[in-house]
Design an enzyme around this catalytic site. Sequence first.
Site, PDB file in Angstrom:
ATOM      1  N   ALA A 118       1.263  -1.116   0.108  1.00  0.00           N
ATOM      2  CA  ALA A 118      -0.027   0.140  -0.467  1.00  0.00           C
ATOM      3  C   ALA A 118       1.244   1.177  -0.070  1.00  0.00           C
ATOM      4  O   ALA A 118       0.395   2.327  -0.619  1.00  0.00           O
ATOM      5  CB  ALA A 118      -0.883  -0.133   1.280  1.00  0.00           C
ATOM      6  N   LYS A 119       1.710   0.964   0.782  1.00  0.00           N
ATOM      7  CA  LYS A 119       3.217   2.024   0.227  1.00  0.00           C
ATOM      8  C   LYS A 119       2.589   3.509   1.211  1.00  0.00           C
ATOM      9  O   LYS A 119       2.836   4.448   0.683  1.00  0.00           O
ATOM     10  CB  LYS A 119       3.287   2.533  -0.961  1.00  0.00           C
ATOM     11  CG  LYS A 119       4.011   1.336  -1.784  1.00  0.00           C
ATOM     12  CD  LYS A 119       4.575   1.734  -2.999  1.00  0.00           C
ATOM     13  CE  LYS A 119       5.680   1.062  -4.028  1.00  0.00           C
ATOM     14  NZ  LYS A 119       4.068  -0.888  -3.855  1.00  0.00           N
ATOM     15  N   ARG A 120       2.532   3.086   2.302  1.00  0.00           N
ATOM     16  CA  ARG A 120       1.495   4.373   3.111  1.00  0.00           C
ATOM     17  C   ARG A 120       2.894   5.034   3.570  1.00  0.00           C
ATOM     18  O   ARG A 120       3.983   4.568   3.766  1.00  0.00           O
ATOM     19  CB  ARG A 120       0.289   3.878   4.249  1.00  0.00           C
ATOM     20  CG  ARG A 120      -0.448   3.179   3.475  1.00  0.00           C
ATOM     21  CD  ARG A 120      -1.703   3.930   2.387  1.00  0.00           C
ATOM     22  NE  ARG A 120      -2.649   3.669   2.009  1.00  0.00           N
ATOM     23  CZ  ARG A 120      -3.562   3.296   0.654  1.00  0.00           C
ATOM     24  NH1 ARG A 120      -2.625   2.800   0.538  1.00  0.00           N
ATOM     25  NH2 ARG A 120      -4.271   2.803   1.263  1.00  0.00           N
TER      26      ARG A 120
END
Length: 286
Positions: free
Chosen positions: A92-94
């Site tokens: 998700a590369k949050r």
Amino acid sequence: MTRKQLVEEIFAKRSYLCVGLDTDVDKIPKHLLETPDPVFQFNKAIIDATKDLCVAYKINTAFYEARGLKGWDEMERTVNYIPSSHFKIADAKRGDIGNTSTQYAKAFFETLNFDAITVAPYMGHDSVLPFLEFKDKWTIVLGLTSNPGASDFELQQLFKKAEVLQEGVHISKTQTGYLYEAVLSKASGWGSPENLMFVIGATQGSEFANIRKLTPHHFYLVPGVGFQGGSLKEISEHALTADCGLLVNVSRAIIYASKKENFAEEAGILAKQYQLEMNNYISTPK
């Protein structure tokens, strides 16, 4: 999932393969589009065909978020269908200010029951630490990625100013290394090898030996093998540790091995090829 559980699964299967369920509804076999639930049926078939050959699944959330509520439902059902023995990664590369990161962590660790999430470290430690507070969950920090744009920032040289007295004060630059090296060194202290991994792209093969020196005990999630051309052999030679220390992700090369009705069978054949190669590289645990 704990590190011990993950390592046990790796050596039981002689595999450190992670299958990427980055499912694009426009690329799945056409006959599935006639069913009421094509994405989930596709994922289910891929999981059934590969679960004995891999130890992890990575879901790139963008492919599901783009489909709105239906996509979120497909993602949740897919995560729940993956066996509990497998490591489940939300790609998700949050990464945001602390209270926002806490909500992201709850969404993926509690509501969707993933074991790990990928995060971007650009905003610093307070954007990452909330993810590390969850017991038996993993934070996977972007380190050195496979994409061409890695050269824009990650592979930029860092310099520090040094004052040299020479007929007054002269300012000179002293090279200190790449930006990604600073990220690895700094971020490795935010957690531990028990709850923090790094994303290291397979196409950066020449850097793996140096990266392993910087972070000798951490696991790496390695995308870029398959369509992007990364070498499993090169990665394994430079980055395997006594307890493996690698999860090598393959997405399109496996899940889109065929567009025919036997797509899952073909995916299983490709996954088996990767597992057999990994078996040649992985050592017997001491």
